[in-house]
Enzyme design. Sequence first.
Site, mmCIF file in Angstrom:
data_model
loop_
_atom_site.group_PDB
_atom_site.id
_atom_site.type_symbol
_atom_site.label_atom_id
_atom_site.label_comp_id
_atom_site.label_asym_id
_atom_site.label_seq_id
_atom_site.Cartn_x
_atom_site.Cartn_y
_atom_site.Cartn_z
ATOM 1 N N GLY A 1 -26.932 46.062 -14.166
ATOM 2 C CA GLY A 1 -28.315 45.655 -14.472
ATOM 3 C C GLY A 1 -29.346 46.743 -14.229
ATOM 4 C CB CYS B 1 -28.671 48.399 -20.737
ATOM 5 S SG CYS B 1 -27.826 47.795 -19.268
#
Length: 290
Positions: free
Chosen positions: A74, A132
């Site tokens: 994350g 991401c």
Amino acid sequence: MDMAGLTVAVAGLDVVSPVIIPAGPGGFGTELRERYDLTALGAFTAKTITPHARIGNPPPRLVDTGFGLINSIGLQNPGIVAFLDTVYPTLLPFPTHLFLSIAGETVNEFEDMARTLAGVEGFDLLELNLSCPNVEASCGVIGANPQAVHDVVVAVRRAFPDRPVAAKLPFEVPDVAGVVRACEQAGVDVLALFNCPHAARFDVATGKPFLARVTGGFSGPALKPLTLAKILAVRSLTHLPIIGMGGAWTADDVLEFRCAGADLVGMGLHTLQDPAEVCTIAHEFATGSS
Ligand SMILES: Cc1cc2nc3c(=O)[nH]c(=O)nc-3n(C[C@H](O)[C@H](O)[C@H](O)COP(=O)(O)O)c2cc1C
């Protein structure tokens, strides 16, 4: 194909070997540069930084699959200001080409970070993490959308005109030709292919996912043939230099990535498991010995 003479020039940078460490698995390089000889690496990419500090996703963040790892970090990082104040000065001079990676949620966030970094010496290439898999909004979505990619890259190019820019794309892109065209038209110098594809695992005893955030990004040797096919497809679309990554583990894998059209090859999970082995492979390429 053998290892000799595989020094390459990419976006005006002479690199000593085609082996690089991609963003994330080597952190900011602080520990690696203390413990290992990084001079034979073509480049080291620091973990992605964001405009503000991120604590990352809740644990568990890693789950093994037996043939690769799923991670759900994350984008944990201290934010660009703290990075530049406290971490970056300790990295310099870096023993090989240093690439920085940034991720924003908007065009403005990318542009502001790029402008800040335009005034910072000591790194050689700016990579835009448009991909991401482990954050809710933004970058994963941007990299799959040709118009969004175009807008981010144009803004970054305006703010960061003097050094090369790489675009790191998601593994899952419906319109890959459109995204590659957007990168070319907006002034990207290098394509970084690819970030980790989405993946999940479940505990059959409970029926629950292993990862707190359910899905993560898959990496490891099982990815290699899938990545190679995708790199081959992109190579048929563009002459831009390609950093290939996703499943490269051995020196032969590096050669195989180059057969598919990659110029440089990133070893992510291998770096996480054993940075010394990655440095040894890089050294074999740098010296032409195996
Ligand atoms: C633990 C871990 C953290 C990662 N963090 C980032 C990151 O911060 N930014 C990014 O662009 N990619 C990140 N990646 C993806 C890698 O840069 C690279 O795309 C991927 O690891 C390549 O596949 P491989 O591990 O099979 O070599 C991360 C990968 C791993 C395993």
